[in-house]
Design a protein around this motif. Structure first.
Motif, PDB file in Angstrom:
ATOM      1  N   ARG A  44      -5.261  -3.058  -6.835  1.00  0.00           N
ATOM      2  CA  ARG A  44      -4.313  -3.371  -5.765  1.00  0.00           C
ATOM      3  C   ARG A  44      -3.686  -2.112  -5.180  1.00  0.00           C
ATOM      4  O   ARG A  44      -3.502  -2.001  -3.964  1.00  0.00           O
ATOM      5  N   THR A  49      -3.977  -5.190  -0.937  1.00  0.00           N
ATOM      6  CA  THR A  49      -4.038  -6.567  -1.410  1.00  0.00           C
ATOM      7  C   THR A  49      -5.372  -7.235  -1.025  1.00  0.00           C
ATOM      8  O   THR A  49      -5.997  -7.909  -1.836  1.00  0.00           O
ATOM      9  N   THR A  50      -5.788  -7.045   0.198  1.00  0.00           N
ATOM     10  CA  THR A  50      -7.027  -7.702   0.649  1.00  0.00           C
ATOM     11  C   THR A  50      -8.236  -7.187  -0.120  1.00  0.00           C
ATOM     12  O   THR A  50      -9.089  -7.963  -0.569  1.00  0.00           O
ATOM     13  N   LEU A  54     -10.739  -9.243  -2.822  1.00  0.00           N
ATOM     14  CA  LEU A  54     -12.193  -9.253  -2.728  1.00  0.00           C
ATOM     15  C   LEU A  54     -12.833  -8.796  -4.044  1.00  0.00           C
ATOM     16  O   LEU A  54     -13.852  -9.356  -4.483  1.00  0.00           O
TER      17      LEU A  54
END
Length: 145
Positions: A44, A49-50, A54
């Motif tokens: 992270r 975050t994205t 994933l």
């Protein structure tokens, strides 16, 4: 009166343990969480975050597939095992081979004829030896008697 459908084949019925999930699904989901959550927290800070989500999905997806995918009553690992065996471990061309009893009998007859031919020479010598042994035995009997 309420109607409840009862399956004819009870082998397809799977016992549910908790949350309407089977024991296999619970174990696989737990393993997915055990691998995915630490991967999320470790990435992270680096990926945001994205990107971390994933990575979490990429780590947990194999476990989800093992838990949920089933074809013809076989789980994913059995399907993969059969696929690997047929594609890589076993030969591509498998000739049809039978145990031909007739040809085996022919070979046996040929071998017996060859043995008889070879032993035929020895058989000619054996009776002469037997005759001399018989003559010696008769001569010994005459001496005794």
């Amino acid at each position: 009166m309420p109607y409840v459908p009862v399956p004819k084949d009870l082998n397809t019925v799977k016992t549910k343990v908790a949350f309407n999930l089977t024991k296999r699904q619970l174990i696989c989901f737990f393993l997915a969480a055990a691998v995915g959550v630490p991967a999320y927290f470790l990435t992270r800070g680096l990926l945001g975050t994205t990107g971390a989500v994933l990575v979490l999905l990429a780590c947990a997806l194999p476990f989800f597939l093992l838990a949920l995918y089933e074809k013809n009553g076989q789980p994913l690992e059995k399907i993969l095992k059969h696929y690997i065996n047929t594609k890589y471990r076993r030969p591509k061309v498998r000739p049809y081979v039978t145990n031909n009893l007739y040809s085996a009998m022919e070979k046996q007859i040929i071998l017996e004829q060859e043995v008889d031919r070879i032993a035929g020479n020895k058989k000619e010598n054996r009776p002469a030896k037997r005759q001399t042994a018989d003559r010696q035995a008769k001569a010994a009997d005459r001496r005794r008697g």
